[in-house]
Write a protein that holds these residues in place. Structure first.
Motif, PDB file in Angstrom:
ATOM      1  N   VAL A 132       0.840  -1.200   0.000  1.00 25.25           N
ATOM      2  CA  VAL A 132       0.000   0.000   0.000  1.00 25.25           C
ATOM      3  C   VAL A 132       0.881   1.259   0.000  1.00 25.25           C
ATOM      4  O   VAL A 132       0.599   2.228  -0.700  1.00 25.25           O
ATOM      5  CB  VAL A 132      -0.944   0.007   1.222  1.00 25.25           C
ATOM      6  CG1 VAL A 132      -1.695   1.324   1.332  1.00 25.25           C
ATOM      7  CG2 VAL A 132      -1.932  -1.149   1.139  1.00 25.25           C
ATOM      8  N   ARG A 133       1.985   1.227   0.759  1.00 25.72           N
ATOM      9  CA  ARG A 133       2.831   2.405   0.879  1.00 25.72           C
ATOM     10  C   ARG A 133       3.854   2.524  -0.249  1.00 25.72           C
ATOM     11  O   ARG A 133       4.607   3.491  -0.299  1.00 25.72           O
ATOM     12  CB  ARG A 133       3.536   2.404   2.236  1.00 25.72           C
ATOM     13  CG  ARG A 133       2.548   2.413   3.401  1.00 25.72           C
ATOM     14  CD  ARG A 133       3.131   3.057   4.623  1.00 25.72           C
ATOM     15  NE  ARG A 133       3.497   4.429   4.376  1.00 25.72           N
ATOM     16  CZ  ARG A 133       4.467   5.078   5.016  1.00 25.72           C
ATOM     17  NH1 ARG A 133       5.165   4.460   5.935  1.00 25.72           N
ATOM     18  NH2 ARG A 133       4.747   6.327   4.733  1.00 25.72           N
ATOM     19  N   ILE A 135       6.499   0.628  -0.729  1.00 26.10           N
ATOM     20  CA  ILE A 135       7.850   0.323  -0.263  1.00 26.10           C
ATOM     21  C   ILE A 135       8.214  -1.075  -0.776  1.00 26.10           C
ATOM     22  O   ILE A 135       7.355  -1.954  -0.836  1.00 26.10           O
ATOM     23  CB  ILE A 135       7.900   0.331   1.290  1.00 26.10           C
ATOM     24  CG1 ILE A 135       7.485   1.703   1.820  1.00 26.10           C
ATOM     25  CG2 ILE A 135       9.280  -0.060   1.807  1.00 26.10           C
ATOM     26  CD1 ILE A 135       7.232   1.718   3.323  1.00 26.10           C
ATOM     27  N   ASP A 136       9.504  -1.266  -1.119  1.00 32.10           N
ATOM     28  CA  ASP A 136       9.933  -2.573  -1.627  1.00 32.10           C
ATOM     29  C   ASP A 136       9.548  -3.702  -0.682  1.00 32.10           C
ATOM     30  O   ASP A 136       9.767  -3.610   0.524  1.00 32.10           O
ATOM     31  CB  ASP A 136      11.464  -2.590  -1.767  1.00 32.10           C
ATOM     32  CG  ASP A 136      11.866  -2.258  -3.187  1.00 32.10           C
ATOM     33  OD1 ASP A 136      10.955  -2.029  -4.005  1.00 32.10           O
ATOM     34  OD2 ASP A 136      13.082  -2.225  -3.464  1.00 32.10           O
ATOM     35  N   GLY A 137       9.002  -4.759  -1.215  1.00 30.48           N
ATOM     36  CA  GLY A 137       8.612  -5.918  -0.406  1.00 30.48           C
ATOM     37  C   GLY A 137       8.130  -6.996  -1.353  1.00 30.48           C
ATOM     38  O   GLY A 137       8.264  -6.846  -2.571  1.00 30.48           O
ATOM     39  N   HIS A 138       7.573  -8.055  -0.804  1.00 27.12           N
ATOM     40  CA  HIS A 138       7.110  -9.136  -1.665  1.00 27.12           C
ATOM     41  C   HIS A 138       5.614  -9.015  -1.911  1.00 27.12           C
ATOM     42  O   HIS A 138       4.845  -8.770  -0.990  1.00 27.12           O
ATOM     43  CB  HIS A 138       7.436 -10.483  -1.036  1.00 27.12           C
ATOM     44  CG  HIS A 138       8.891 -10.642  -0.724  1.00 27.12           C
ATOM     45  ND1 HIS A 138       9.858 -10.541  -1.700  1.00 27.12           N
ATOM     46  CD2 HIS A 138       9.553 -10.838   0.429  1.00 27.12           C
ATOM     47  CE1 HIS A 138      11.050 -10.688  -1.146  1.00 27.12           C
ATOM     48  NE2 HIS A 138      10.891 -10.851   0.152  1.00 27.12           N
ATOM     49  N   PRO A 174      -5.075  -6.661  -3.339  1.00 29.34           N
ATOM     50  CA  PRO A 174      -3.719  -6.304  -3.784  1.00 29.34           C
ATOM     51  C   PRO A 174      -3.622  -6.065  -5.289  1.00 29.34           C
ATOM     52  O   PRO A 174      -2.881  -5.177  -5.735  1.00 29.34           O
ATOM     53  CB  PRO A 174      -2.852  -7.498  -3.352  1.00 29.34           C
ATOM     54  CG  PRO A 174      -3.767  -8.536  -2.842  1.00 29.34           C
ATOM     55  CD  PRO A 174      -5.090  -7.918  -2.573  1.00 29.34           C
ATOM     56  N   LEU A 175      -4.391  -6.805  -6.072  1.00 29.49           N
ATOM     57  CA  LEU A 175      -4.342  -6.576  -7.528  1.00 29.49           C
ATOM     58  C   LEU A 175      -4.818  -5.173  -7.881  1.00 29.49           C
ATOM     59  O   LEU A 175      -4.262  -4.516  -8.760  1.00 29.49           O
ATOM     60  CB  LEU A 175      -5.254  -7.586  -8.225  1.00 29.49           C
ATOM     61  CG  LEU A 175      -4.573  -8.732  -8.942  1.00 29.49           C
ATOM     62  CD1 LEU A 175      -5.609  -9.672  -9.512  1.00 29.49           C
ATOM     63  CD2 LEU A 175      -3.621  -8.251 -10.024  1.00 29.49           C
ATOM     64  N   LEU A 179      -2.526  -2.538  -9.976  1.00 33.68           N
ATOM     65  CA  LEU A 179      -2.952  -1.997 -11.267  1.00 33.68           C
ATOM     66  C   LEU A 179      -3.019  -0.471 -11.254  1.00 33.68           C
ATOM     67  O   LEU A 179      -2.827   0.174 -12.283  1.00 33.68           O
ATOM     68  CB  LEU A 179      -4.312  -2.590 -11.661  1.00 33.68           C
ATOM     69  CG  LEU A 179      -4.267  -4.065 -12.065  1.00 33.68           C
ATOM     70  CD1 LEU A 179      -5.657  -4.687 -12.003  1.00 33.68           C
ATOM     71  CD2 LEU A 179      -3.678  -4.231 -13.471  1.00 33.68           C
ATOM     72  N   ALA A 180      -3.282   0.080 -10.052  1.00 36.60           N
ATOM     73  CA  ALA A 180      -3.395   1.541  -9.953  1.00 36.60           C
ATOM     74  C   ALA A 180      -2.047   2.211  -9.703  1.00 36.60           C
ATOM     75  O   ALA A 180      -1.952   3.438  -9.724  1.00 36.60           O
ATOM     76  CB  ALA A 180      -4.367   1.909  -8.828  1.00 36.60           C
ATOM     77  N   ARG A 181      -0.981   1.413  -9.480  1.00 32.98           N
ATOM     78  CA  ARG A 181       0.333   1.976  -9.140  1.00 32.98           C
ATOM     79  C   ARG A 181       0.876   2.890 -10.228  1.00 32.98           C
ATOM     80  O   ARG A 181       0.620   2.660 -11.412  1.00 32.98           O
ATOM     81  CB  ARG A 181       1.339   0.831  -9.001  1.00 32.98           C
ATOM     82  CG  ARG A 181       1.620   0.463  -7.600  1.00 32.98           C
ATOM     83  CD  ARG A 181       2.758  -0.519  -7.562  1.00 32.98           C
ATOM     84  NE  ARG A 181       3.122  -0.769  -6.187  1.00 32.98           N
ATOM     85  CZ  ARG A 181       4.016  -1.654  -5.800  1.00 32.98           C
ATOM     86  NH1 ARG A 181       4.637  -2.398  -6.701  1.00 32.98           N
ATOM     87  NH2 ARG A 181       4.300  -1.817  -4.537  1.00 32.98           N
ATOM     88  N   LYS A 182       1.663   3.861  -9.801  1.00 33.81           N
ATOM     89  CA  LYS A 182       2.372   4.706 -10.774  1.00 33.81           C
ATOM     90  C   LYS A 182       3.233   3.801 -11.644  1.00 33.81           C
ATOM     91  O   LYS A 182       3.918   2.911 -11.152  1.00 33.81           O
ATOM     92  CB  LYS A 182       3.278   5.699 -10.052  1.00 33.81           C
ATOM     93  CG  LYS A 182       2.710   7.093 -10.022  1.00 33.81           C
ATOM     94  CD  LYS A 182       3.772   8.106  -9.639  1.00 33.81           C
ATOM     95  CE  LYS A 182       3.185   9.438  -9.259  1.00 33.81           C
ATOM     96  NZ  LYS A 182       2.211   9.988 -10.226  1.00 33.81           N
TER      97      LYS A 182
END
Ligand code: NDP
Length: 287
Positions: A132-133, A135-138, A174-175, A179-182
Motif C-alpha cells: 500500500v505504501r 515500499i519494496d517488499g514481496h 492487492p491486484l 494496477l493503480a500503481r504509478k
C-alpha cells in the motif's frame, strides 16, 4: 481457417520463461545457496501436494529448499517456535507457511512472526502495508502472477480501465493496488458481491480480472469486445476444474483471455520463487 477468437494467455509458457530467467540469474551468479523454507502443519492432502511442488520447482532452478513438517497435533507454541527458528536462520532467505493452518491454530499470530524480507508469500500485514505504501517488499504470488501474465502478453495498462471482481486480501484487493500503481497507471474499479449491475461495470473494462470463485459467472455479456480477461477463480466441479470465466463464449469476444486451468494457477509457484530470489537479494546475496 483463421478464427476471430482472442489470444489465449498460456500460463505454462509464461511460467517456463519466468523459471528459465530465474535459473539463468542463479547460474550467472555462481549458484549461491538461496534457500526457501516451507512450514507444513497437518496432513491435508492438497496442501502437502502444493508444498511438494514448491520444493521440486525450487530445486529445478538451482535453489535449496527445506521443509519443516509438523503433525496436526502441533501446538501454537510449537508452530511459532519452528517459524522463529527459520526467521533467525541467516541461511534461510524465504519462508512460506502453508495456509490454511489447522483450525485450532491462530494463523495471524504465526504469520506476524515473518519479517517482510522473508515473507515470500507476501501475505503478512507487513508485506501488505509495504504494498500500500509503495515500499519494496514481496507481492502475493497470485497477484504477481497476474501482473507477469499481462507483461508477457504486452497488455497496455497505462490509461486503461481495469475492473477487478473480488476484494480479498489474497487476490483482488492487492491486484487493485498494483494496477493503480504509478507506472502501471490503470484506472481501477474494485467490484464485489454488493456491486449493482456487475455486467455493465465489467463491460467498461479494458482489463477484466475475476477472482470470486463463482464458476463461469463472467459470460460474454460482461466483456467489452477486445478486452483482456484474466480468470483467477478456481471451482472444482464434476467435470473438473473451471474458472470464473465462461471461457468458450468469452474467447469469441475478448482480445486476450486466460484458460482455467493453465492460466493464472500455474504462475503461482514461479512467482514464489521470483520472490525468494529477491528475498535473497534483500538479505545481501550478490545476485
Ligand atoms: P474470497 O472468498 O476470499 O473472496 C471472494 C470475493 O469474490 C469476495 O470479495 C466476494 O465479495 C466476491 N464475490 C463473491 N461472489 C460474487 C459475485 N456473485 N459477484 C461479485 N463478487 C463476488 O476468495 P479468494 O480471493 O481467496 O479466491 C477467489 C477465487 O480465486 C477462488 O475461486 C480461489 O479458489 C481462487 N484462487 C485462485 C488462485 C490461482 O492461483 N489462480 C490463487 C488463490 C485463489 P464480498 O467481499 O462482497 O463477499
Amino acid at each position: 481457417m483463421a478464427t476471430e477468437d482472442g489470444i489465449i494467455m498460456d500460463g505454462k509458457v509464461v511460467r517456463d520463461a519466468l523459471l528459465a530467467g530465474l535459473r539463468d540469474q542463479i547460474m550467472a551468479a555462481g549458484t549461491p545457496a538461496i534457500t526457501l523454507a516451507t512450514v507444513l502443519v497437518g496432513d491435508d492432502g492438497p496442501s502437502r501436494k502444493y508444498v511438494g511442488s514448491k520444493h521440486k520447482q525450487a530445486q529445478s532452478i538451482g535453489m535449496k529448499s527445506v521443509g519443516v513438517d509438523l503433525p496436526a497435533t502441533a501446538t501454537q507454541a510449537e508452530v511459532e517456535s519452528a517459524v522463529k527458528n527459520l526467521v533467525d536462520d541467516v541461511a534461510v532467505h524465504g519462508i512460506l507457511v502453508q495456509i490454511p493452518l489447522p483450525a485450532n491454530l491462530n494463523e495471524e499470530s504465526v504469520l506476524d512472526l515473518l519479517p517482510a524480507a522473508k515473507d515470500v508469500d507476501g501475505l503478512t500485514t507487513a508485506s501488505l502495508g509495504r504494498l500500500v505504501r509503495g515500499i519494496d517488499g514481496h507481492i502475493g504470488c497470485t497477484p504477481l502472477g497476474v501482473m507477469r501474465l499481462l507483461e508477457f502478453y504486452g497488455i497496455t495498462t497505462s490509461g486503461k480501465r481495469a475492473v477487478v471482481v473480488g476484494r480479498s486480501t489474497l487476490v483482488g484487493y492487492p491486484l487493485s493496488i498494483l494496477l493503480a500503481r504509478k507506472g502501471i497507471d490503470c484506472t481501477v474499479t474494485l467490484a464485489h458481491s454488493r456491486t449493482p449491475n456487475l455486467a455493465a461495470v465489467c463491460r467498461e473494462a479494458d482489463i477484466l480480472i475475476s477472482a470470486t470463485g463463482m464458476a463461469r459467472s463472467i459470460t460474454s455479456e460482461f466483456v467489452k469486445p477486445g478486452a483482456c480477461v484474466v480468470d483467477v477463480g478456481i471451482s472444482r466441479t464434476e467435470s473438473g476444474i473451471v474458472g470464473d470465466v465462461d471461457f468458450e463464449a468469452v474467447k469469441k469476444v475478448a482480445g486476450f483471455v486466460t484458460p482455467m486451468p493453465g492460466g493464472t494457477g500455474v504462475m503461482t509457484v514461479a512467482c514464489l520463487l521470483e520472490n525468494t530470489l529477491s528475498a535473497a537479494r534483500m538479505q545481501g546475496v550478490a545476485i
